[in-house]
Structure formats: C-alpha cells, structure tokens
Design an enzyme around this catalytic site. Sequence first.
Site, PDB file in Angstrom:
ATOM      1  N   CYS A  56      -2.786  -4.875  -1.855  1.00 11.07           N
ATOM      2  CA  CYS A  56      -2.024  -3.781  -2.473  1.00 11.07           C
ATOM      3  C   CYS A  56      -1.504  -4.159  -3.854  1.00 11.07           C
ATOM      4  CB  CYS A  56      -0.880  -3.346  -1.567  1.00 11.07           C
ATOM      5  SG  CYS A  56       0.314  -4.637  -1.177  1.00 11.07           S
ATOM      6  N   HIS A 162       4.983  -3.907   0.536  1.00  9.74           N
ATOM      7  CA  HIS A 162       3.897  -3.136  -0.066  1.00  9.74           C
ATOM      8  C   HIS A 162       4.158  -2.954  -1.559  1.00  9.74           C
ATOM      9  CE1 HIS A 162       0.369  -0.645   0.098  1.00  9.74           C
ATOM     10  NE2 HIS A 162       1.002   0.420  -0.366  1.00  9.74           N
ATOM     11  N   ASP A 180       0.280   5.749  -3.371  1.00  6.75           N
ATOM     12  CA  ASP A 180      -0.006   4.660  -2.425  1.00  6.75           C
ATOM     13  C   ASP A 180      -1.458   4.202  -2.563  1.00  6.75           C
ATOM     14  OD1 ASP A 180      -0.240   2.962  -0.197  1.00  6.75           O
ATOM     15  OD2 ASP A 180       1.206   4.146   0.938  1.00  6.75           O
TER      16      ASP A 180
END
Length: 495
Positions: A56, A162, A180
């Site tokens: 990520c 994240h 995201d």
Amino acid sequence: MAVAGLYRRVLPSPPAIEFSSPEGKQLFTEALAGGTAEGFFKLISYYQTQSEPAYCGLATLAMVLNALAIDPDRTWKGPWRWFDDSMLDCCEPLEKIKSQGITFGKVACLAVCNGAQVEPFRTDQSSIEDFRERVVSCTSSEDCHLIVSYNRAVFKQTGTGHFSPIGGYHAGKDMVLILDVARFKYPPHWVPLSLLWDAMNTIDKATGHYRGFMVMSKLQKATSVLYTMSCKHENWNVVAKYLTEDLPLLLTSKNLKDVNDVLCVVFRSAPSSLRDFIKWIAEVRRQDDGSTVLSEEEKGRVALKEEVLKQIRETELFKNVTGYLGFERSLCESEAPLGYTDSLADIAANVCCQVAGLLTGKIRSLNGCCKDIKLRKSVCKEPVTVVSGTVTTDGTEQMVDMLIPSSETKPSCSFDFDQNSCSGIPPSIGDGLTVLLVALPQDTWLGLKEEKLQAEMKGLTSADCLPTLLQEEVLHLQRQLYFLKADLNISPSSS
C-alpha cells in the site's frame, strides 16, 4: 481440497460513504464546486491498485509521484519511464516489504530518493487543525498531494496499518475522500476528517511511533541524485545509529589532534556494513537495438551527475578523505579500507544482475540472480562512459547498459576503477565517504576537545559554501538520514 478466496469487502457505512454512491457523488460535486477537489483529477489519472497485499505504501507513493509528473530517470518497460510499485526499492528490499510492509519513515525516504519534496508530520508532532489546513491546501491545488498513514480498525474496516492518498475535501461536512489503493478490498470512500485524525493518531505497535501524514510536492530544482543511502542490508539501522548517535559520543572520549585522527576514528570504528549504506546510483537501460548511442536527454542527466562528482573532488574534505584512505591502503596492500572493491567489472556485473530482475518483473536477491554476466564492451565517448553487458535470467538473454558518470578530477590513484582505457574516473570510495561526512549533522563534531580541530571539521563538512548542485545532493542525503533516524531499531509495520 477447497481453496479460500475473497472478492472485495463490504465497506462499513457508516462511518464511510462510498465514492460512487448517490451521497458520495453529491459530496464530490459540492467539493468540486467549493474548489477542494482540484488535486483529484491528477491523482485519478494515475490511480492504481497495489500489486501486493503489503504494497500500500509503494502503490500510494507511485501514484503520487506520477501525479506530480516526476521523471523516474529510468525505464519501466520498453522505452517508457514510469513509476510502478515494483520499482521503489532504493530504501528497502522489495522482498522484505512484500512480507512485512513498510514504515512511515521509509515511505518518506523513498519519496525523497525518487525526487519529491516531502513534509512528514506524525500526529504527536502536529494537530487536527494543522492537518485540516494541509488537507484544504493540497486538495485546492494540483501542485501537492497528501498521503495518510492510518489504522483501518477505526473505520470498522478489516486490517490495521494502511497508506492511501487524499483525493478531496468537503468543507461543509468536514469529510475527506480516501483513494484507497487496495481497490481489490475497498472502493474509494469519504470519511469524517476528525475520524481520520483518530485513525492516524494511533501508535504502530511494530515501531512504537505514531502514524501521521505527509505532504508531497515536486522539487523545483533539478537534482543529480548521484548518491543515496541504502537500507537494503540487514544492519542498516546499526550504521544509522552509529552515524547519528554513537559517533558524536565516541568523538568526545578521544584526544584527537588533527583531521586524520578524526577520520581514523570515524572509519575504523564504523560497522563493516558502512560500505553498503552509501551508494552511488548507476543509471541503467534496456538495450533494445544493441546500440550504445545515448540520447541528448540521457547525456544531460549523466552530465549533472558528473558535475556533482567534479564538485565533490574539488573540496578540501575529499583531499583529506583520500589521503587517509591512501594511508590505510599502504598499511594493508591486500585489502581496501572498509572492504570496498573498486573493480568496474564487478560493479557492472552486480548492477546488471539487479537490472535483469527488475526488467523481467521478478524480485530477487543477488544470491538468487543468475551470474552469467559478460562485459561486452566499454565505450568512452565524452561525456559519458557506457558499460554494456549481457545477462541471462531464467534462460532469457538481455542486453543492458550502465551509464557511468566520470570525472577528469582524479581521486587517489590507489582507488581508481579499472578504467578500460577511459580517461574519466567513475565514483570512488573517497567520493562516497566525503559526501556522507558532509551529510552528517554539524553537531556531530561538537564533542571534539580541541576547539581548533572542532572548527576545522565543521568547516570541512559544512554545506554552506558548496556549489548549489552539490548542496542539493547533500540536502537529499540529509533528508534521507533524517527520515531513517526516526526508524532506528524498529521493524516495519504491516500494511
């Protein structure tokens, strides 16, 4: 036998509002009208899904670097220069990130390493008011973007740590749009800014530090980025700790009389992995037509690196460093100080091996990489030296070029590369150690007991009087060292 499989997750709503829902669309329309979704279009043009569950941070960074129109100065596939998460390995081995994730400090270090201006803020060093102000500023502009590091659990989402970029802000409802990068899991969504702050204002158990946010923009000045600090080896934190914590204390305990004494303490006391901490970056390219002819753009980039190399070798500190290294070499003819090897053939083989793995899209360590590497030729055409090699990977042969900056200003002859009849000298041990010393904090030398020697070391290692290009190179390394220091003695957090 059954095989487990997941197709996305249901986005917990509330607190999140899906971007593509009627309410999400209305929020975006109003944010756009209010001028706080200007950065969205650049980001959405380069929106990507992380290629690995723990990538990520890398995917977020690649997306932002592309949105800022930063040239990677290296090819992705074919002739295209493009940031992909599989290319972001200058601060941490990809295999390690793949299994363990990446820390806040390493993401900032990677951004600097790849040409971005970075302002990192952990929540214990900032406030929700400052965060809101930064969100408004970045979402109202195309020139900067904001990356957040947060705990998903606060949003009732599965997972923990994240990274993702912010794509917009709704002032009326005080909500932010999270783009995201784990699109296989959750779609883009709006969340209350105060709740995002709570999600960032959590301690990463693996690091002991608070999460936070970072503002990224494009450096306005061209930098050569000839040198970088590498964390690819296991003991990088030992070296970083030595340079930033142990060395200043060590200098206070010694009665040193001159610069050579100081250098002796610095280098003889250093961990052996110091040689792996400061690296010069070899520009590489796939050789599609067998030609070693360089474009004007390639020549220009390497010319910048050559100018930095020249400027390093014109400093008084460089003369002292190479003088010390020559003295050390004379004491032990069979071994170079700090274990360095100055063979151009060895370096070319090492780099070509790494490139083969990158060009085939396969992450591999040097130990697992094919060793069938042949230096085909060296071409000495001013102002660039090109070393071409043939690499065999999994039975597939590739030809790659390594573009080597060189300088007519020679280091100590004891440390010249195997020049293969070229007149210019590529980066040497002395160059790297010189620029590393200048990148250290000035208070490193405050512990020296002799005031005259302390003043001399501060003068030799000061960046204030250096040429602008070399100053930028040193600033690049200082930023990296600053971010890496924050990650000392910790292990990466999972994404």
